[in-house]
Design an enzyme around this catalytic site. Structure first.
Site, PDB file in Angstrom:
ATOM      1  CB  SER A  77      -0.912   0.024   1.223  1.00 12.61           C
ATOM      2  OG  SER A  77      -1.768  -1.094   1.228  1.00 12.61           O
TER       3      SER A  77
HETATM    4  N1  SAH Z   1      -1.203  -4.041   3.617  1.00 14.44           N
HETATM    5  C1  SAH Z   1      -0.614  -4.799   2.548  1.00 14.44           C
HETATM    6  C2  SAH Z   1      -1.561  -4.817   1.362  1.00 14.44           C
HETATM    7  C3  SAH Z   1      -1.230  -5.864   0.391  1.00 14.44           C
HETATM    8  S1  SAH Z   1      -2.403  -5.974  -0.935  1.00 14.44           S
HETATM    9  C4  SAH Z   1       0.696  -4.157   2.166  1.00 14.44           C
HETATM   10  O1  SAH Z   1       0.801  -2.932   2.267  1.00 14.44           O
HETATM   11  O2  SAH Z   1       1.601  -4.848   1.734  1.00 14.44           O
HETATM   12  C5  SAH Z   1      -3.699  -6.915  -0.214  1.00 14.44           C
HETATM   13  C6  SAH Z   1      -3.357  -8.291   0.268  1.00 14.44           C
HETATM   14  O3  SAH Z   1      -4.587  -8.922   0.629  1.00 14.44           O
HETATM   15  C7  SAH Z   1      -2.710  -9.200  -0.774  1.00 14.44           C
HETATM   16  O4  SAH Z   1      -1.532  -9.727  -0.270  1.00 14.44           O
HETATM   17  C8  SAH Z   1      -3.760 -10.280  -1.003  1.00 14.44           C
HETATM   18  O5  SAH Z   1      -3.214 -11.550  -1.292  1.00 14.44           O
HETATM   19  C9  SAH Z   1      -4.499 -10.292   0.316  1.00 14.44           C
HETATM   20  N2  SAH Z   1      -5.848 -10.841   0.269  1.00 14.44           N
HETATM   21  C10 SAH Z   1      -6.795 -10.696  -0.699  1.00 14.44           C
HETATM   22  N3  SAH Z   1      -7.913 -11.355  -0.363  1.00 14.44           N
HETATM   23  C11 SAH Z   1      -7.692 -11.931   0.847  1.00 14.44           C
HETATM   24  C12 SAH Z   1      -8.462 -12.750   1.709  1.00 14.44           C
HETATM   25  N4  SAH Z   1      -9.707 -13.123   1.419  1.00 14.44           N
HETATM   26  N5  SAH Z   1      -7.902 -13.161   2.868  1.00 14.44           N
HETATM   27  C13 SAH Z   1      -6.627 -12.811   3.211  1.00 14.44           C
HETATM   28  N6  SAH Z   1      -5.844 -12.044   2.440  1.00 14.44           N
HETATM   29  C14 SAH Z   1      -6.359 -11.595   1.263  1.00 14.44           C
END
Ligand code: SAH
Length: 226
Positions: A77
């Protein structure tokens, strides 16, 4: 809760470690000018080594206010988003236990871990979770329970939570998530399919109080493990 991060676990090229404090300070100065942000969050962001949460080839851009790819079609993010979501989560009674849905790179997780005694974070992509677990261990973050699984329905076993932070966007949120919020607890999530908005739901004695915090651009929340 530890505010001392090891910024040089030896994973990255020499040079970055030397300039990163200055570049982190500069990033925080930029963020301060863009939005009203909690000073505790900014203090933590001055310390968390974001360059360790991105791929080595992108480390030089780690302190720009941008989201970056982290593999598996996912992104870390944008720093402003992390700062705003964490600020919104902190407003209210103290947070003892927080659930993060969508660990991804683990950067947001590390920021939370410096502010909250207990963080539970769930990620559906096992390979990403394994990498993040290693990074958090390397920088000395110990108050995070990282779970591999589909967090779309939350993680009731470890709840209730004073805060829930969803870092992937869903068209609608499962009602089960709200059941896992303690009274006074806050849930921050990007909601929407094509047009997303960042929303905060606060659980009060009379029910849920909902606020719109702004526009959002997140990768989608998906079902199942991977
Ligand atoms: N806060 C993180 C955001 C990563 S993007 C950062 O800054 O790195 C969002 C993440 O949510 C991804 O890694 C994706 O694989 C995960 N994600 C998507 N759907 C999900 C679910 N149902 N349960 C758990 N994780 C999920």
């Amino acid at each position: 809760m530890s505010h001392s991060f090891s910024t040089d676990p030896g994973r990255h090229a020499a040079g970055i470690g030397m300039t990163s404090q200055r570049t982190r300070d500069r990033l925080v100065e930029t963020l301060e000018q863009l939005a009203p942000l909690d000073a505790r969050v900014l203090d933590v962001m001055r310390q968390v080594p974001r360059h360790l949460f991105v791929e080595e080839a992108l480390a030089s851009r780690a302190y720009d206010n941008v989201s970056l790819p982290i593999g598996h079609g996912q992104t870390i993010s944008q720093p402003l988003t992390v700062a705003q979501m964490t600020t919104a989560l902190l407003q209210g009674p103290p947070l003892r236990r927080v659930l993060e849905i969508g660990t991804g790179s683990g950067y947001q997780t590390a920021v939370l871990a410096a502010l909250v005694p207990e963080v539970v974070s769930i990620e559906r992509i096992a390979a990403l979770a394994a990498r993040t677990r290693r990074i958090l261990r390397d920088i000395g973050v110990r108050n995070v329970a990282l779970v591999v699984g589909d967090g779309g329905q939350g993680l009731p076993d470890k709840g209730p939570y004073d805060g829930i932070l969803v870092t992937a966007a869903a068209a609608t949120l499962s009602p089960k998530l709200f059941e896992q919020l303690a009274e006074g607890g806050r849930l921050i999530a990007p909601v929407g399919a094509r047009e997303q908005a960042l929303r905060r739901f606060t659980r009060t004695a009379d029910g849920l109080h909902e606020e719109r915090l702004g526009d959002a651009h997140f990768v989608p929340l998906r079902r199942g493990r991977s």
